[in-house]
Design a protein around this motif. Structure first.
Motif, PDB file in Angstrom:
ATOM      1  N   LEU A  72     -22.294 -13.617   7.837  1.00 58.79           N
ATOM      2  CA  LEU A  72     -22.859 -12.376   7.321  1.00 58.79           C
ATOM      3  C   LEU A  72     -23.525 -11.544   8.408  1.00 58.79           C
ATOM      4  CD1 LEU A  72     -24.419 -13.703   4.004  1.00 58.79           C
ATOM      5  CD2 LEU A  72     -22.140 -12.784   4.428  1.00 58.79           C
ATOM      6  N   LYS A  73     -23.368 -11.937   9.647  1.00 55.46           N
ATOM      7  CA  LYS A  73     -23.945 -11.182  10.756  1.00 55.46           C
ATOM      8  C   LYS A  73     -22.890 -10.411  11.536  1.00 55.46           C
ATOM      9  CE  LYS A  73     -27.542 -14.702  11.290  1.00 55.46           C
ATOM     10  NZ  LYS A  73     -28.165 -15.677  12.214  1.00 55.46           N
ATOM     11  N   LYS A  74     -21.645 -10.434  11.051  1.00 54.28           N
ATOM     12  CA  LYS A  74     -20.560  -9.729  11.734  1.00 54.28           C
ATOM     13  C   LYS A  74     -19.879  -8.777  10.761  1.00 54.28           C
ATOM     14  CE  LYS A  74     -19.595 -13.482  15.014  1.00 54.28           C
ATOM     15  NZ  LYS A  74     -18.548 -14.372  15.563  1.00 54.28           N
ATOM     16  N   LEU A  75     -19.200  -7.780  11.323  1.00 58.68           N
ATOM     17  CA  LEU A  75     -18.549  -6.764  10.517  1.00 58.68           C
ATOM     18  C   LEU A  75     -17.104  -6.589  10.952  1.00 58.68           C
ATOM     19  CD1 LEU A  75     -21.321  -3.987  10.490  1.00 58.68           C
ATOM     20  CD2 LEU A  75     -20.831  -5.649   8.687  1.00 58.68           C
ATOM     21  N   ASP A  76     -16.298  -6.142   9.982  1.00 54.75           N
ATOM     22  CA  ASP A  76     -14.929  -5.715  10.264  1.00 54.75           C
ATOM     23  C   ASP A  76     -14.897  -4.197  10.203  1.00 54.75           C
ATOM     24  OD1 ASP A  76     -14.008  -8.269  10.565  1.00 54.75           O
ATOM     25  OD2 ASP A  76     -13.272  -8.449   8.505  1.00 54.75           O
ATOM     26  N   LEU A  77     -14.501  -3.578  11.320  1.00 56.46           N
ATOM     27  CA  LEU A  77     -14.431  -2.122  11.396  1.00 56.46           C
ATOM     28  C   LEU A  77     -12.969  -1.710  11.286  1.00 56.46           C
ATOM     29  CD1 LEU A  77     -16.941  -1.482  14.327  1.00 56.46           C
ATOM     30  CD2 LEU A  77     -17.413  -1.759  11.888  1.00 56.46           C
ATOM     31  N   ILE A  78     -12.686  -0.805  10.334  1.00 54.83           N
ATOM     32  CA  ILE A  78     -11.312  -0.391  10.069  1.00 54.83           C
ATOM     33  C   ILE A  78     -11.195   1.100  10.365  1.00 54.83           C
ATOM     34  CG2 ILE A  78      -9.474  -0.266   8.342  1.00 54.83           C
ATOM     35  CD1 ILE A  78     -11.012  -2.498   6.830  1.00 54.83           C
ATOM     36  N   GLY A  79     -10.341   1.463  11.326  1.00 55.46           N
ATOM     37  CA  GLY A  79     -10.129   2.864  11.667  1.00 55.46           C
ATOM     38  C   GLY A  79      -9.160   3.523  10.706  1.00 55.46           C
ATOM     39  N   LYS A  80      -9.572   4.655  10.155  1.00 53.26           N
ATOM     40  CA  LYS A  80      -8.738   5.365   9.171  1.00 53.26           C
ATOM     41  C   LYS A  80      -8.136   6.636   9.769  1.00 53.26           C
ATOM     42  CE  LYS A  80     -10.801   5.651   5.140  1.00 53.26           C
ATOM     43  NZ  LYS A  80     -11.908   5.893   4.175  1.00 53.26           N
ATOM     44  N   LEU A  81      -8.984   7.484  10.323  1.00 55.75           N
ATOM     45  CA  LEU A  81      -8.538   8.733  10.940  1.00 55.75           C
ATOM     46  C   LEU A  81      -9.227   8.893  12.289  1.00 55.75           C
ATOM     47  CD1 LEU A  81      -8.707  11.167   7.875  1.00 55.75           C
ATOM     48  CD2 LEU A  81      -6.664  10.101   8.840  1.00 55.75           C
ATOM     49  N   GLY A  82      -8.631   9.677  13.146  1.00 50.99           N
ATOM     50  CA  GLY A  82      -9.250   9.920  14.438  1.00 50.99           C
ATOM     51  C   GLY A  82     -10.515  10.754  14.286  1.00 50.99           C
ATOM     52  N   GLY A  83     -11.572  10.327  14.941  1.00 50.71           N
ATOM     53  CA  GLY A  83     -12.836  11.052  14.857  1.00 50.71           C
ATOM     54  C   GLY A  83     -13.986  10.167  15.271  1.00 50.71           C
ATOM     55  N   ALA A  84     -15.203  10.592  14.932  1.00 54.99           N
ATOM     56  CA  ALA A  84     -16.415   9.868  15.301  1.00 54.99           C
ATOM     57  C   ALA A  84     -17.310   9.751  14.082  1.00 54.99           C
ATOM     58  CB  ALA A  84     -17.154  10.579  16.434  1.00 54.99           C
ATOM     59  N   SER A  85     -18.104   8.663  14.048  1.00 48.89           N
ATOM     60  CA  SER A  85     -19.014   8.431  12.937  1.00 48.89           C
ATOM     61  C   SER A  85     -20.215   7.646  13.436  1.00 48.89           C
ATOM     62  CB  SER A  85     -18.312   7.671  11.804  1.00 48.89           C
ATOM     63  OG  SER A  85     -19.215   7.365  10.756  1.00 48.89           O
ATOM     64  N   LYS A  86     -21.372   7.965  12.870  1.00 49.28           N
ATOM     65  CA  LYS A  86     -22.570   7.184  13.128  1.00 49.28           C
ATOM     66  C   LYS A  86     -22.631   6.038  12.134  1.00 49.28           C
ATOM     67  CE  LYS A  86     -24.546   9.639  16.409  1.00 49.28           C
ATOM     68  NZ  LYS A  86     -24.842   9.100  17.743  1.00 49.28           N
ATOM     69  N   MET A  87     -22.829   4.823  12.622  1.00 49.56           N
ATOM     70  CA  MET A  87     -22.926   3.637  11.767  1.00 49.56           C
ATOM     71  C   MET A  87     -24.334   3.059  11.898  1.00 49.56           C
ATOM     72  SD  MET A  87     -20.598   0.153  11.771  1.00 49.56           S
ATOM     73  CE  MET A  87     -21.191  -0.363  13.400  1.00 49.56           C
ATOM     74  N   THR A  88     -25.054   3.029  10.761  1.00 50.28           N
ATOM     75  CA  THR A  88     -26.427   2.520  10.730  1.00 50.28           C
ATOM     76  C   THR A  88     -26.435   1.190  10.004  1.00 50.28           C
ATOM     77  OG1 THR A  88     -27.284   4.772  10.682  1.00 50.28           O
ATOM     78  CG2 THR A  88     -28.802   3.007  10.062  1.00 50.28           C
ATOM     79  N   LEU A  89     -26.868   0.132  10.674  1.00 51.28           N
ATOM     80  CA  LEU A  89     -26.978  -1.202  10.080  1.00 51.28           C
ATOM     81  C   LEU A  89     -28.417  -1.408   9.602  1.00 51.28           C
ATOM     82  CD1 LEU A  89     -24.923  -3.366  12.624  1.00 51.28           C
ATOM     83  CD2 LEU A  89     -24.126  -2.057  10.652  1.00 51.28           C
ATOM     84  N   VAL A  90     -28.544  -1.826   8.337  1.00 50.01           N
ATOM     85  CA  VAL A  90     -29.855  -2.106   7.732  1.00 50.01           C
ATOM     86  C   VAL A  90     -29.944  -3.603   7.499  1.00 50.01           C
ATOM     87  CG1 VAL A  90     -31.427  -1.597   5.831  1.00 50.01           C
ATOM     88  CG2 VAL A  90     -29.801   0.154   6.622  1.00 50.01           C
ATOM     89  N   PHE A  91     -31.016  -4.238   7.965  1.00 48.84           N
ATOM     90  CA  PHE A  91     -31.187  -5.684   7.878  1.00 48.84           C
ATOM     91  C   PHE A  91     -32.178  -6.038   6.770  1.00 48.84           C
ATOM     92  CE2 PHE A  91     -30.031  -4.542  12.206  1.00 48.84           C
ATOM     93  CZ  PHE A  91     -28.904  -5.323  12.389  1.00 48.84           C
ATOM     94  N   GLN A  92     -32.352  -7.355   6.537  1.00 45.51           N
ATOM     95  CA  GLN A  92     -33.230  -7.818   5.462  1.00 45.51           C
ATOM     96  C   GLN A  92     -34.668  -7.359   5.645  1.00 45.51           C
ATOM     97  OE1 GLN A  92     -32.543 -12.067   5.437  1.00 45.51           O
ATOM     98  NE2 GLN A  92     -31.224 -11.924   3.606  1.00 45.51           N
TER      99      GLN A  92
END
Length: 559
Positions: free
Chosen positions: A94-114
């Motif tokens: 539960l400490k790892k993620l799968d990132l799936i690319g859909k379209l070309g571009g950029a995104s900010k990803m914010t991880l929230v923990f317990q």
């Protein structure tokens, strides 16, 4: 459903499946299932790549595993642009993620923990050019090429190659990967090695002309008989009197009133032309050189009954495009052109006289080793003109016919040769700059040299025209300033010649950013008297120069 809530439900479902929650948590499991996530792409991209700026790089239609390497359990994920990226928890960790690319571009990803702490990442979704990188490495193994996806369908090639043709190959291979459009490939590759090329061109021409002509005219002006024979410009009859003209030998018999004019000439002329333009440029960049001026030429103005003036370039011109190849050879695209004014080719119009021009020009492409010389053009031209004027019947008689004929024979020969020599060059240090540049190896004459010796240029440096009875007069042309421009290998404040530098390789202060290399203490040198002689003093004679050195704590001032 809110995006953040969606990811939270997915992660909670993953937690329930992994930890085996009890019956007390059955209510959560019986809640309506969230919308089904899109099927995972079949292509696994492995671990997510971290870019040079710390961004996470994910390929389009690829799944990349991302480990934030934090000992915290992720409870929530927030995305600023969910259209380009999808995120899933990678069970059972539960400490790892799968990132799936859909379209070309950029995104900010914010991880929230317990513990409600947050970490923000930048994720770039771009086309996968790993195969292109592999192909480039195979095709150009000696190059260091980095493929950077640009905006849209644009690819940027950066890095370095060892030869220009490798850069061209890389661009063509990359253009095939973006639909064959070379405009979508930005070439930011640099070529290693020396890329400055100096092109030395020699244009040599010799014109030789030989003219032979013979003519004879005579006139008899007696009291009862007058007769004359005139051909061409050898003579004229003015008022019934024979007046020879154009002849170089005139003889007459006074009592018989006989005058004979003979023209027998052999004329030889020689004209030499030598032009040696030199031009330095970078590999793959065109360069142009012109030394000369512009000649005004009359030309009719459009729609007007008046003359206009156009300016035609005259002098020496050189256009060149050098390309340094990977095997060390240099390919040259050359266009030398020599133009000079020739009034003999001009014409006279209603508006005035318009001059003509002589021109030698060639355009070609050759490949040479550095330092090799190639004759890229040449010409050997021979023009023969002959003419004969005769009095009918009389001019055809043997021997006697020479008195009634005029012959002219002209032979003109032209030789032209154009040589080219390319050389790889590097920039010079200030101590390598030529000291005897045009105009700086001489000085203005003093009154003695100007008025008594009629010199308008004098050799630079001290000169003693008269060396006494034993040495006599010392001509200016015998002076050779071997120590120019410095004395005892120590530069003056400006290098004496405007460039700085001595024969020892030291640079003048402020020239090229290099200091003068001098010892901290100069040993005292007692002056040694030198007998005055004609010309310059010997270089071995000591020269005392005061030098003001700044106080130092020790050591030497070295480069």
């Amino acid at each position: 459903m809110h995006l953040t809530k969606l990811f939270r439900l997915r992660m909670l479902a993953g937690l329930a499946a992994v930890a085996g929650l009890g019956a007390g948590q059955t209510a959560l499991a019986q809640q309506p299932a969230p919308p089904a996530a899109p099927a995972a792409p079949t292509r696994d991209a492995g671990e997510a790549r971290i870019g040079k700026l710390g961004e996470i790089v994910v390929p389009i239609n690829g799944l990349a595993k991302f480990d934030p390497k934090l000992e915290k359990i992720i409870t929530d994920v927030e995305l600023s642009n969910p259209d380009v990226l999808d995120v899933r928890v990678a069970p059972p960790d539960l400490k790892k993620l799968d990132l799936i690319g859909k379209l070309g571009g950029a995104s900010k990803m914010t991880l929230v923990f317990q513990d409600r702490s947050k970490v923000v990442y930048t994720v770039i979704v771009q086309p996968d050019y790993e195969q292109l990188k592999y192909v480039l490495k195979r095709v150009v193994p000696t190059a260091n090429i980095d493929v950077i996806p640009g905006v849209g369908n644009v690819v940027i090639l950066s890095g370095s190659v060892s030869k220009p043709e490798d850069a061209d190959t890389a661009v063509r291979v990359t253009s095939s990967a973006v639909g064959g459009n070379a405009a979508n490939v930005i070439n930011a590759l640099t070529v290693g090695g020396s890329q400055h090329v100096m092109i030395d061109v020699v244009v040599a021409q010799v014109d030789r002309t030989e003219l032979r002509e013979r003519g004879f005219a005579f006139g008899v002006n007696g009291t009862t008989l007058r007769i004359s024979s005139v051909l061409g410009t050898l003579g004229g009859n003015a008022g019934g009197t024979f007046a020879p003209g154009g002849a170089n030998i005139i003889a007459s018999i006074v009592p018989a009133q006989f005058v004979g004019a003979l023209r027998a000439l052999r004329t030889e002329s020689l004209a030499k032309f030598l032009s040696e333009p030199k031009l330095t440029t970078m590999s793959g960049r065109p360069a142009f050189f012109r030394a000369g001026g512009r000649q005004a030429v009359l030309s009719p103005q459009a729609g007007l009954a008046a003359a206009g003036v156009t300016l035609e370039p005259v002098g020496t011109e050189l256009e060149v495009l050098p390309i340094v190849r990977g095997d060390g050879k240099i390919t040259l695209e050359l266009n030398p052109r020599i133009t000079s004014v020739n009034n003999g080719r001009g014409i006279t119009t209603n508006f005035g006289f318009s001059p003509g021009f002589n021109e030698q020009q060639t355009r070609t492409t050759v490949t040479l080793e550095p330092g090799q010389t190639f004759a890229i053009a040449g010409l050997l031209e021979t023009v023969v003109n002959g003419s004969a004027e005769k009095v009918p019947y009389l001019g055809d008689l043997p021997l006697v016919g020479a008195a009634f004929s005029n012959v002219r024979f002209e032979e003109r020969e032209t030789e032209l040769l154009i040589l080219v020599t390319p050389r790889l060059q590097e920039a010079m240090n200030c101590d390598q700059v030529g000291k005897r540049v045009p105009g700086l190896e001489t000085r203005n004459p003093d009154d003695y040299e100007l008025f008594l010796e009629s010199l308008i240029e004098a050799p630079r440096g001290q000169r003693k025209p008269w060396g006494g009875r034993s040495l006599g007069y010392h001509a200016a042309w015998k002076c050779n300033p071997a120590g120019f421009p410095c004395a005892n290998n120590i530069c003056g404040p400006t290098g004496l010649n405007g460039h700085g530098g001595c024969a020892t390789g030291n640079c003048a202060p402020g020239v090229g950013g290099h200091p003068v290399v001098l010892p901290q203490t100069l040993p005292p040198a007692p002056p040694v008297p030198v007998a005055p002689v004609g010309g310059y003093e010997p270089l071995s004679s000591p020269v005392t120069i005061p030098v003001q050195l700044p106080p130092t704590t020790g050591g030497t001032n070295e480069r």
